[in-house]
Design a protein around this motif. Structure first.
Motif, PDB file in Angstrom:
ATOM      1  N   GLU A 226       0.833  -1.228   0.000  1.00 37.20           N
ATOM      2  CA  GLU A 226       0.000   0.000   0.000  1.00 37.20           C
ATOM      3  C   GLU A 226       0.857   1.264   0.000  1.00 37.20           C
ATOM      4  OE1 GLU A 226      -2.210  -0.393   3.633  1.00 37.20           O
ATOM      5  OE2 GLU A 226      -3.098  -2.289   2.970  1.00 37.20           O
ATOM      6  N   ILE A 227       2.125   1.134   0.373  1.00 37.35           N
ATOM      7  CA  ILE A 227       2.988   2.323   0.457  1.00 37.35           C
ATOM      8  C   ILE A 227       3.158   2.906  -0.950  1.00 37.35           C
ATOM      9  CG2 ILE A 227       5.354   3.095   0.953  1.00 37.35           C
ATOM     10  CD1 ILE A 227       5.355   0.939   3.206  1.00 37.35           C
ATOM     11  N   SER A 228       2.919   4.227  -1.087  1.00 35.82           N
ATOM     12  CA  SER A 228       2.872   4.744  -2.453  1.00 35.82           C
ATOM     13  C   SER A 228       3.618   6.058  -2.667  1.00 35.82           C
ATOM     14  CB  SER A 228       1.399   4.913  -2.867  1.00 35.82           C
ATOM     15  OG  SER A 228       0.793   5.855  -2.015  1.00 35.82           O
ATOM     16  N   SER A 229       4.374   6.515  -1.663  1.00 26.56           N
ATOM     17  CA  SER A 229       5.143   7.743  -1.880  1.00 26.56           C
ATOM     18  C   SER A 229       6.409   7.710  -1.044  1.00 26.56           C
ATOM     19  CB  SER A 229       4.315   8.974  -1.475  1.00 26.56           C
ATOM     20  OG  SER A 229       4.220   9.028  -0.061  1.00 26.56           O
ATOM     21  N   ALA A 230       7.332   8.594  -1.372  1.00 30.18           N
ATOM     22  CA  ALA A 230       8.604   8.659  -0.640  1.00 30.18           C
ATOM     23  C   ALA A 230       8.363   9.058   0.817  1.00 30.18           C
ATOM     24  CB  ALA A 230       9.537   9.651  -1.323  1.00 30.18           C
ATOM     25  N   VAL A 231       7.478  10.004   1.014  1.00 31.18           N
ATOM     26  CA  VAL A 231       7.214  10.474   2.382  1.00 31.18           C
ATOM     27  C   VAL A 231       6.676   9.330   3.238  1.00 31.18           C
ATOM     28  CG1 VAL A 231       5.746  12.028   3.762  1.00 31.18           C
ATOM     29  CG2 VAL A 231       6.828  12.855   1.646  1.00 31.18           C
ATOM     30  N   GLU A 232       5.736   8.591   2.644  1.00 28.27           N
ATOM     31  CA  GLU A 232       5.121   7.475   3.363  1.00 28.27           C
ATOM     32  C   GLU A 232       6.151   6.367   3.618  1.00 28.27           C
ATOM     33  OE1 GLU A 232       1.981   5.730   1.113  1.00 28.27           O
ATOM     34  OE2 GLU A 232       1.153   4.643   2.835  1.00 28.27           O
ATOM     35  N   ALA A 233       6.993   6.102   2.627  1.00 28.14           N
ATOM     36  CA  ALA A 233       8.009   5.047   2.779  1.00 28.14           C
ATOM     37  C   ALA A 233       8.963   5.393   3.917  1.00 28.14           C
ATOM     38  CB  ALA A 233       8.776   4.871   1.468  1.00 28.14           C
ATOM     39  N   GLU A 234       9.431   6.612   3.936  1.00 22.17           N
ATOM     40  CA  GLU A 234      10.373   7.010   4.993  1.00 22.17           C
ATOM     41  C   GLU A 234       9.689   6.955   6.359  1.00 22.17           C
ATOM     42  OE1 GLU A 234      12.812  10.364   4.147  1.00 22.17           O
ATOM     43  OE2 GLU A 234      13.560  10.513   6.201  1.00 22.17           O
ATOM     44  N   ARG A 235       8.442   7.390   6.390  1.00 23.89           N
ATOM     45  CA  ARG A 235       7.713   7.377   7.672  1.00 23.89           C
ATOM     46  C   ARG A 235       7.558   5.940   8.190  1.00 23.89           C
ATOM     47  NH1 ARG A 235       2.280   8.062   6.902  1.00 23.89           N
ATOM     48  NH2 ARG A 235       2.580   9.949   5.679  1.00 23.89           N
ATOM     49  N   GLU A 236       7.168   5.019   7.307  1.00 27.66           N
ATOM     50  CA  GLU A 236       6.959   3.624   7.728  1.00 27.66           C
ATOM     51  C   GLU A 236       8.275   2.946   8.120  1.00 27.66           C
ATOM     52  OE1 GLU A 236       4.397   1.889   8.506  1.00 27.66           O
ATOM     53  OE2 GLU A 236       2.917   3.362   7.865  1.00 27.66           O
ATOM     54  N   LEU A 237       9.322   3.219   7.349  1.00 28.57           N
ATOM     55  CA  LEU A 237      10.616   2.598   7.628  1.00 28.57           C
ATOM     56  C   LEU A 237      11.135   3.049   8.997  1.00 28.57           C
ATOM     57  CD1 LEU A 237      12.955   0.862   6.514  1.00 28.57           C
ATOM     58  CD2 LEU A 237      13.927   2.944   5.529  1.00 28.57           C
ATOM     59  N   VAL A 238      11.097   4.347   9.220  1.00 24.87           N
ATOM     60  CA  VAL A 238      11.612   4.895  10.487  1.00 24.87           C
ATOM     61  C   VAL A 238      10.726   4.467  11.648  1.00 24.87           C
ATOM     62  CG1 VAL A 238      12.057   7.043  11.746  1.00 24.87           C
ATOM     63  CG2 VAL A 238      12.825   6.804   9.370  1.00 24.87           C
ATOM     64  N   LYS A 239       9.425   4.436  11.414  1.00 25.82           N
ATOM     65  CA  LYS A 239       8.492   4.027  12.480  1.00 25.82           C
ATOM     66  C   LYS A 239       8.784   2.583  12.906  1.00 25.82           C
ATOM     67  CE  LYS A 239       3.748   2.700  12.544  1.00 25.82           C
ATOM     68  NZ  LYS A 239       2.447   2.786  11.891  1.00 25.82           N
ATOM     69  N   HIS A 240       8.998   1.715  11.923  1.00 26.96           N
ATOM     70  CA  HIS A 240       9.276   0.308  12.227  1.00 26.96           C
ATOM     71  C   HIS A 240      10.572   0.178  13.025  1.00 26.96           C
ATOM     72  CE1 HIS A 240       9.308  -4.068  11.609  1.00 26.96           C
ATOM     73  NE2 HIS A 240      10.618  -3.925  11.465  1.00 26.96           N
ATOM     74  N   ILE A 241      11.617   0.800  12.513  1.00 25.59           N
ATOM     75  CA  ILE A 241      12.928   0.666  13.166  1.00 25.59           C
ATOM     76  C   ILE A 241      12.872   1.258  14.569  1.00 25.59           C
ATOM     77  CG2 ILE A 241      15.351   1.399  13.053  1.00 25.59           C
ATOM     78  CD1 ILE A 241      15.117   1.154   9.986  1.00 25.59           C
ATOM     79  N   ASP A 242      12.266   2.415  14.694  1.00 26.59           N
ATOM     80  CA  ASP A 242      12.193   3.063  15.997  1.00 26.59           C
ATOM     81  C   ASP A 242      11.426   2.188  16.993  1.00 26.59           C
ATOM     82  OD1 ASP A 242      12.365   5.153  17.923  1.00 26.59           O
ATOM     83  OD2 ASP A 242      10.249   5.561  17.523  1.00 26.59           O
ATOM     84  N   ALA A 243      10.283   1.653  16.570  1.00 27.30           N
ATOM     85  CA  ALA A 243       9.461   0.862  17.504  1.00 27.30           C
ATOM     86  C   ALA A 243      10.164  -0.435  17.892  1.00 27.30           C
ATOM     87  CB  ALA A 243       8.110   0.560  16.850  1.00 27.30           C
ATOM     88  N   VAL A 244      10.752  -1.108  16.917  1.00 32.67           N
ATOM     89  CA  VAL A 244      11.337  -2.427  17.193  1.00 32.67           C
ATOM     90  C   VAL A 244      12.629  -2.289  18.001  1.00 32.67           C
ATOM     91  CG1 VAL A 244      12.311  -4.497  16.126  1.00 32.67           C
ATOM     92  CG2 VAL A 244      10.255  -3.425  15.147  1.00 32.67           C
ATOM     93  N   VAL A 245      13.489  -1.388  17.566  1.00 30.52           N
ATOM     94  CA  VAL A 245      14.769  -1.232  18.274  1.00 30.52           C
ATOM     95  C   VAL A 245      14.521  -0.668  19.672  1.00 30.52           C
ATOM     96  CG1 VAL A 245      17.051  -0.155  18.200  1.00 30.52           C
ATOM     97  CG2 VAL A 245      16.029  -1.045  16.098  1.00 30.52           C
ATOM     98  N   SER A 246      13.563   0.248  19.810  1.00 31.79           N
ATOM     99  CA  SER A 246      13.241   0.797  21.137  1.00 31.79           C
ATOM    100  C   SER A 246      12.690  -0.290  22.058  1.00 31.79           C
ATOM    101  CB  SER A 246      12.195   1.909  21.038  1.00 31.79           C
ATOM    102  OG  SER A 246      12.700   2.978  20.296  1.00 31.79           O
ATOM    103  N   HIS A 247      11.869  -1.176  21.509  1.00 25.49           N
ATOM    104  CA  HIS A 247      11.293  -2.251  22.333  1.00 25.49           C
ATOM    105  C   HIS A 247      12.403  -3.097  22.970  1.00 25.49           C
ATOM    106  CE1 HIS A 247       8.296  -5.259  23.538  1.00 25.49           C
ATOM    107  NE2 HIS A 247       9.201  -6.164  23.211  1.00 25.49           N
ATOM    108  N   TYR A 248      13.483  -3.304  22.219  1.00 34.30           N
ATOM    109  CA  TYR A 248      14.570  -4.160  22.723  1.00 34.30           C
ATOM    110  C   TYR A 248      15.785  -3.350  23.193  1.00 34.30           C
ATOM    111  CZ  TYR A 248      11.894  -8.061  20.940  1.00 34.30           C
ATOM    112  OH  TYR A 248      10.901  -8.980  20.735  1.00 34.30           O
ATOM    113  N   ARG A 249      15.615  -2.041  23.352  1.00 30.60           N
ATOM    114  CA  ARG A 249      16.749  -1.179  23.701  1.00 30.60           C
ATOM    115  C   ARG A 249      17.540  -1.725  24.898  1.00 30.60           C
ATOM    116  NH1 ARG A 249      15.499   4.320  23.144  1.00 30.60           N
ATOM    117  NH2 ARG A 249      13.591   3.807  24.265  1.00 30.60           N
ATOM    118  N   GLY A 250      18.857  -1.810  24.719  1.00 34.21           N
ATOM    119  CA  GLY A 250      19.718  -2.256  25.817  1.00 34.21           C
ATOM    120  C   GLY A 250      19.670  -3.754  26.059  1.00 34.21           C
ATOM    121  N   ARG A 251      18.857  -4.493  25.295  1.00 37.27           N
ATOM    122  CA  ARG A 251      18.686  -5.920  25.580  1.00 37.27           C
ATOM    123  C   ARG A 251      19.208  -6.829  24.463  1.00 37.27           C
ATOM    124  NH1 ARG A 251      12.914  -7.293  27.284  1.00 37.27           N
ATOM    125  NH2 ARG A 251      12.235  -5.948  25.566  1.00 37.27           N
TER     126      ARG A 251
END
Ligand code: XIL
Length: 353
Positions: free
Chosen positions: A115-140
Motif C-alpha cells: 500500500e505504500i505509495s510515496s517517498a514520504v510514506e516510505a520514509e515514515r513507515e521505515l523509520v516508524k518500524h525501526i524506531d518501535a522495534v529497536v526501542s522495544h529491545y533497547r539495551g537488551r
C-alpha cells in the motif's frame, strides 16, 4: 521459557514454555565465547532435546524469523513482539545474549507494505518500524542486522545495489536512514551490515566484495553509525573460498575501523560426495578456509551458525541432495552429536568463562 543448566546437571526436570520435560543427560560444558546459532521458537518448543543442546553449546542466539517484518508486522497498525520476547526470555534465562535480525530486507515484507505509495510514506513507515522495534529491545540485544543483503546476486559493478521497496521510493538513501534510526533508538547496540556470497573466488563474488566495501565506506564517510560487517558465510561445499581475497577484504574493513562478525555460517553439501566422513571433512575444511581468511587480520568475537543441528536446517528444504541423503550443513548431526565442523569452529573461539 527456562531451560536451567542446573536442572540438567542435577537431573531435575526443566521446563520449556508450558511443557515439562525430563532433563536430558548432560555432556561436559562446551560453551564457547561468542559462538551462537540461529534458532526458532517453534523448534525450541517442540524439541526440548534440541533446546538443551542450544543451551549447552551457545553463548548467544539469533532469531531465524521472529524479528522479521512478516512476524512483527502482521498488519500495518500492529507490532507483535510475542515470539521475539519469548526467544529473548529463553536467552536471558539461560545466560545467553541475543542478536537482532533484521530491520531492513528486500525479502519477506508483509502484503500491506504494497500500500505504500510515496517517498514520504516510505520514509515514515521505515523509520516508524525501526524506531518501535529497536526501542522495544533497547539495551537488551547486543547487535542488530540493520540492512540485510543490499547487494544484488548478479552484481556487475561495485556501484550496483539491490532494488527493494525502500529503494524504489527513497533511492539508496534508505540505507543511511535505517542506520541513523537504529542508532537513535538504541545507541548501545552494534549496528551491522549483513551480506552473503562474498567469500568465494569466482566472479561475481569479488565484485560483490567490492560493492559491499564501497557501500560500507560510503556510509562511514557520510558519518552513518555503521559498526560491523556481517559475513553470512552460507558456504557452498563446491565453491572454493578466496582465502587471499577474503583476508585482504576483511583486513581493509578492520583498517577502516569496522568490526567483522560471521553471522550465519553453514555449508551446503548438496554437490559433495555421499560418504559421511568424507563429506563432513570437506564441510569442516571449507569452514576452516573461510574462518582462517577472516581471522588472519584479527580475532572473531561473534561466530554464529544458521542453526545448530542438521536436524533443523533451512538447507535441507532449500538445497536437498539429489541422492536423497540428508544434508549435513551444521556443527551437530541430526542426533545432536558434534561433527568435524564443530571442532573447526572451536579452533576459532575460546572456552566461555
Ligand atoms: C531464511 C530462513 O532460514 C528460512 O527459514 C526462511 O524461509 C527464509 O529466510 N539469509 C538471511 C536469513 O539473512 O534471514 C535467511 O533465513 C537465510 C539467508
Amino acid at each position: 521459557m527456562l531451560i536451567s543448566r542446573r536442572a540438567f546437571t542435577s537431573g531435575a526436570a526443566a521446563v520449556v514454555g508450558s511443557a515439562a520435560m525430563a532433563a536430558p543427560s548432560v555432556a561436559p560444558r562446551r560453551r564457547r565465547a561468542g559462538y551462537g546459532a540461529a534458532v526458532t521458537w517453534f523448534d525450541l518448543q517442540r524439541d526440548v532435546e534440541f533446546a538443551a543442546s542450544v543451551v549447552e553449546h551457545c553463548t548467544q542466539i539469533v532469531p531465524v524469523y521472529e524479528l522479521k517484518w512478516g512476524t512483527l508486522r502482521p498488519r500495518r497498525d500492529v507490532f507483535d513482539f510475542d515470539l521475539g520476547d519469548k526467544l529473548l526470555g529463553f536467552a536471558t534465562e539461560n545466560q545467553m545474549t541475543m542478536r537482532g535480525h533484521n530491520l531492513v530486507w528486500y525479502y519477506g515484507l508483509p502484503e500491506w507494505t504494497k500500500e505504500i505509495s510515496s517517498a514520504v510514506e516510505a520514509e515514515r513507515e521505515l523509520v516508524k518500524h525501526i524506531d518501535a522495534v529497536v526501542s522495544h529491545y533497547r539495551g537488551r540485544l547486543t547487535s542488530w542486522d540493520v540492512v540485510n543483503e543490499p547487494i544484488p546476486d548478479d552484481v556487475a559493478r561495485p556501484s550496483d545495489r539491490r532494488e527493494c521497496l525502500w529503494s524504489r521510493f527513497l533511492g539508496q538513501r534508505y540505507i543511511e536512514i535505517a542506520y541513523r534510526a537504529a542508532a537513535a533508538a538504541d545507541p548501545q547496540a552494534r549496528l551491522v551490515l549483513n551480506e552473503y556470497d562474498v567469500e568465494f573466488a569466482d566472479n561475481p563474488f569479488p565484485i560483490k566484495r567490492a560493492a559491499l566495501k564501497q557501500l560500507a565506506f560510503g556510509l562511514l564517510d557520510a558519518g552513518a553509525p555503521l559498526h560491523v560487517i556481517g559475513l553470512q558465510c552460507h558456504l557452498n561445499g563446491g565453491e572454493p573460498i578466496d582465502i587471499e581475497g577474503l583476508s585482504r577484504f576483511v583486513e581493509e574493513l578492520r583498517l577502516a575501523g569496522l568490526d567483522v562478525y560471521v553471522t550465519e555460517l553453514d555449508v551446503n553439501d548438496q554437490g559433495l560426495p555421499a560418504p559421511m566422513d568424507e563429506r563432513d571433512a570437506i564441510v569442516a575444511r571449507h569452514a576452516n578456509d573461510a574462518l582462517s581468511a577472516i581471522t588472519a587480520s584479527g580475532p572473531l568475537d561473534n561466530l554464529l551458525t544458521w542453526g545448530l543441528s542438521d536436524r533443523h536446517s533451512w538447507i535441507s528444504q532449500m538445497f536437498p541432495r539429489h541422492d536423497g541423503l540428508p544434508n549435513r550443513p551444521l556443527p551437530l548431526d541430526a542426533d545432536l552429536r558434534p561433527k568435524a565442523l564443530m571442532s573447526t569452529l572451536d579452533r576459532f573461539t575460546h572456552a566461555a568463562a
